[in-house]
Design a protein around this motif. Sequence first.
Motif, short mmCIF file in Angstrom:
data_model
loop_
_atom_site.label_atom_id
_atom_site.label_comp_id
_atom_site.label_asym_id
_atom_site.label_seq_id
_atom_site.Cartn_x
_atom_site.Cartn_y
_atom_site.Cartn_z
N THR A 75 -30.61 -1.86 14.08
CA THR A 75 -29.83 -2.64 15.05
C THR A 75 -29.94 -4.11 14.67
N VAL A 76 -28.78 -4.76 14.55
CA VAL A 76 -28.74 -6.20 14.25
C VAL A 76 -28.33 -6.92 15.51
N ILE A 77 -29.16 -7.86 15.94
CA ILE A 77 -28.89 -8.65 17.14
C ILE A 77 -28.68 -10.08 16.71
N GLN A 78 -27.47 -10.59 16.91
CA GLN A 78 -27.20 -11.99 16.62
C GLN A 78 -27.46 -12.83 17.87
N LEU A 79 -28.33 -13.80 17.74
CA LEU A 79 -28.62 -14.70 18.84
C LEU A 79 -27.69 -15.90 18.74
#
Length: 770
Positions: free
Chosen positions: A655-659
């Motif tokens: 899972t890639v979470i862009q902040l």
Amino acid sequence: MNTTTYIDGCIPLVFNISSNGFWENLKSPDVIFGYSLPLIEFQILLIFVFSVLVHMIIRCAGISPIPSYMIAGMILGPQLFDLREESSRRLSWDPVLDGNSPLKGVSVVGNIMFTLLMTAKISRRLAFNNGPLPIVIGILSFIVPFFGGLSLRNLYKENINPLYLPSKKALAERTVIISSQSSILLSTITYFLSELKILNSELGRLVLSASLINDILGVIVSVLAYLAGTYKNKSPMTAYRDCIGVVVLILVVFCVLRPAIEWILERTPEGKPVADMYVHAAVVTVLASAAYSVFFNMKYLLGPFLIGIIIPEGPPLGSALEAKYDALTMKVLTPISIAFSTMRCDVMKIIYAFDDITYNIFLMVFTGVLKMAASMLPCLYCSIPLKEAIAVGLLLCSKSFSEIFLYESTLDDMYISQATYTFLICCALINSGIIPTILAALYDPNRKYVGYQKRNIMSLKPNSYLRILTCLHKPENISVAITFLQLYPSTIIVTVLHLVKLIGKTVPVLISHNKKSRQLLNNSYIHTANLAFRQLEYVTMTMFTVLTHENLMYDEVCKLALEQATSMIIVPSGRKWTIDGAFESEDEAIRRLNESLLKNSPCSIGILVDRGQFSCRGRRKSNIEVGVLFIGGKDDREALSLVKKMKHNPRIKITVIQLVSNRETETTNWEYILDHGVLEDLRETEATNCISYTERFVNGGPELATTVRLLSEDFDLMVVGRDHGMATPDFSGITEWIELPELGVIGDLLAAKDLNSRVSVLVVQQQQQT
């Protein structure tokens, strides 16, 4: 204990050791200095007081403490206090019981122990492990200046002033100067390389090997010279006796003592220290060998030098000697020895006898130029860069405190005058102060790690192998490294490096475990690790152990990463948690190593923080949740590229979470364009259901910290970049509390002791190209 002996009712020989203090004679308190114990205590006190005062002044220029001891000795010499003269006849009128005798005894013991420890630390295989170049340099750097100087020794001998020295002794003085300038003392080279922290660089290994060859030649010539001097000045029979004595000493050392040491090592259990009885017996034997050498008219350092050669470097005996005697020798005895020897310097003698020693100065310069040329030319012939060739020449021409003991012995034997002795000491003092500074400007060992080629994950072609170097410090690092490598479904090439702190030797050692070496079979930890890594599927593995100094471990890691052409180095963080998730300990040495690697690594680097759960999940064959926090910058792009290599592993859910923050970013910024391109490619990948992508909006540091902590509860491993470049959000409020700067802000949040999560974290830094 006070004993008085009368000889024929004449001058008493007083043997006074301890006094009753100042109150013994209040009208003349200095009467206590007629006792040997108070006198030597006062002498040692003055030496260390002036050494500390001098070092407080010169340390601002980055100069080591060694010149401080030399300057302190000169201050206490005839220039100012003349401590040796003031101490003379304090104890007795008998010259044997001179007031300087106790301090001289301490100085001699210091020289003996220093010689033993330095030679015991050097590997005897060193001279022949670096190819023919150091052998050629070692031989030429001795032969060329030695015979070149001898060819000019007899010039202007008719101009020698008989009031200075008789013609015969003046020629002997020139011979001493030529031989001393031609030889290289290994301890001096080791000192300079250690000061510059280039002991295990390629240049350092080359110079050490060459100096060892040169030192052996110097010892042989020195022994022959003393035998010739005995033959001429005493008698042929005495010279023959001394020659037999030296041969017997060599035979006893190599045919009796060496097998005895091997027997002791065989009786010592593997991994256990050698018994104290054997360590003390070794020191007593060394002291006895010094007395034996003096009896046969050799220098007292010959015996300790030979015994030091046969003592195996490293554990158990070499490390035991260092552990018990190194601090005492280097911090107490050696400073006393240096200061005591330099007390004999009289600068005024140079001024008064300058015309008489002018030709001696010329010989020193001439032999130095020949030695410099003989050291540089083979380097240039082998295509070594000019600056590094100059550095080799300067190192092999340098003199320091080790040479003082050689100069003092020739002064005691009246082979040189006090003016020449003082000049030689002054040259050694200048060398000790300025040579390290010049060498630091000429040679930077980290230059070889500058990334002229791209060695990172992002630059890899789609079908190319992933090359990883993983470092092990302790047994618990094995399972973590194996679990991490199991995340990759395709073939990867792994180099495993076991890092061991070097004790009891000077030269680092790299051991390959890919052959059935003795080192592998005798080390159960390494044997187990080797077998464990070889059970991995899709992994081509090579394994090494390196024994090196703690502050130079990064150099061995970087060097091996270059040789193996790795794209990423994986190292443990130094923080350790129990299997239950409780914080256990922190290793500052590992943290310092990681900081050095971040500055010097020739490729990308990842610092792996394991909270105890990650390796357990790997062993249970269950699914592993991997999260990537993406803010922006080259480190985040590298972290994302690394994780994308795992996407075809069915056990991995990514899972890639862009902040995303509200800070405005120029859309024409190159970093923004690169970040946008990587994310666009990721969204296309997401359509294949290999990787999930989501966005989180954060405003300010506190909200960012809260979001990161909440996200950490959903993953087993989180991969983050160390630095976020131009995309760095507002970190105000959290940067002030950072504990581990080597992990960056986000990595520090995830590795915090008070984080109520079992998530492990990998902090990635892309290759630093300059």
